[in-house]
Design an enzyme around this catalytic site. Structure first.
Site, mmCIF file in Angstrom:
data_model
loop_
_atom_site.group_PDB
_atom_site.id
_atom_site.type_symbol
_atom_site.label_atom_id
_atom_site.label_comp_id
_atom_site.label_asym_id
_atom_site.label_seq_id
_atom_site.Cartn_x
_atom_site.Cartn_y
_atom_site.Cartn_z
ATOM 1 N N TYR A 1 3.278 29.748 -22.141
ATOM 2 C CA TYR A 1 2.995 29.314 -20.760
ATOM 3 C C TYR A 1 4.146 29.564 -19.799
ATOM 4 C CZ TYR A 1 5.560 25.031 -22.007
ATOM 5 O OH TYR A 1 6.521 24.149 -22.427
ATOM 6 N N HIS B 1 5.925 14.648 -19.691
ATOM 7 C CA HIS B 1 6.959 15.380 -20.434
ATOM 8 C C HIS B 1 8.159 14.462 -20.696
ATOM 9 C CE1 HIS B 1 8.995 18.806 -22.098
ATOM 10 N NE2 HIS B 1 9.958 18.786 -21.198
#
Ligand code: HPA
Length: 281
Positions: A89, A256
């Site tokens: 990604y 995250h």
């Protein structure tokens, strides 16, 4: 695309650049996932090589990934550790994601230990658990995103590699033994790799669970595919950094930051696992 992105000469050039800097012949490669980089700080007599010094080496652009190779001794074993990895990604091709593994293969390394941060799908898992990866679902690969795309160089491995036993049983048994000896709960399960970077929707989570996956993440499988293609034996351990949310009405959400924070708490236990396995090699 009939021209391979990298040739054997590219891998060998990077392997030479590493060999010129290190004074050991590593036998085990370690990949340290999100928030797990501190594991490399325990490597003794360390030589540190920033990824930026190595031709074609993919740099990690993600928080929690350092971007350097650390070689030295851990439990008297010569290891080479990737402190941070590249993900699809981020904009890398799959050949780039697999590049370090081929370099390790050229260096004669036969054992790969991979770690990652993953979301727990299995409802008996808790955040903070460790999971031995016993198999994977290569969802990203079945969509065509694999480091093995393109012409096959038979000197690395076969065109149609076999993945019936991608994760080495013997290494898995060693991990189970270390967990038992140290009172560490070691879950076991199937890791599924998605492209990310968006976290999954609750509908995704329910689907992945029905498919039989126990943990979900955005890494590891491309590297394992490259390693198994190259005949390396693989041990994989996931840090379950969060429990995947399967209900849109939930007031919880994944981040995250949570992944990194839980990763930090898991580091000492994961270190015990890695040390224990290395002692048995
Ligand atoms: N989903 C995907 N990747 C992850 C997760 C998650 O919940 N946690 C850590 N990596």
């Amino acid at each position: 695309m009939l021209t391979p992105e990298f040739t054997r000469e590219d891998y060998e050039k990077t392997a030479r650049a590493i060999r010129e800097r290190i004074h050991v012949q590593p036998t085990v490669a370690l990949i340290l996932g999100s928030g797990l980089g501190p594991l490399a700080d325990s490597i003794e007599d360390a030589t540190i090589i920033p990824y930026t010094d190595l031709p074609n080496w993919p740099r990690s652009t993600v928080a929690g990934h350092h971007g350097r190779l650390v070689t030295g001794k851990l439990e008297n074993v010569d290891v080479i550790a990737m402190q941070g990895r590249a993900h699809y990604y981020e904009g890398y091709s799959m050949a780039q994601v697999g590049f370090p593994i081929r370099v390790f293969q050229v260096m004669g390394i036969k054992t790969l230990i991979v770690t990652n941060a993953a979301g727990g799908l299995n409802q008996s898992f808790d955040a903070g658990d460790l999971m031995l990866i016993v198999d994977h679902i290569n969802l990203i690969g079945h969509m065509g995103l694999t480091p093995l795309y393109g012409p096959n160089d038979e000197s690395f491995g076969p065109r149609f590699p076999i993945f019936t036993r991608a994760y080495d049983k013997h290494l898995g048994d060693m991990a189970r033994k270390v967990a038992a000896a140290n009172g560490i709960t070691l879950r076991e399960g199937i890791y599924i790799c998605l492209a990310g970077p968006a976290f999954e929707t609750p509908a995704d989570i329910r689907m992945l669970r029905q498919w039989g996956a126990d943990a979900v993440g955005m890494s590891t499988v491309p590297e394992v595919v490259t390693a198994v293609h190259g005949g390396m034996r693989v041990l994989g351990i996931s840090s379950i950094t969060n429990i995947a949310i399967d209900d849109p009405a939930s007031d919880k959400e994944v981040s995250h930051e949570e992944v990194l924070a839980t990763g930090k708490i898991i580091v000492p236990r994961l270190m015990t696992m890695l040390r224990g396995v290395l002692q048995q090699l």
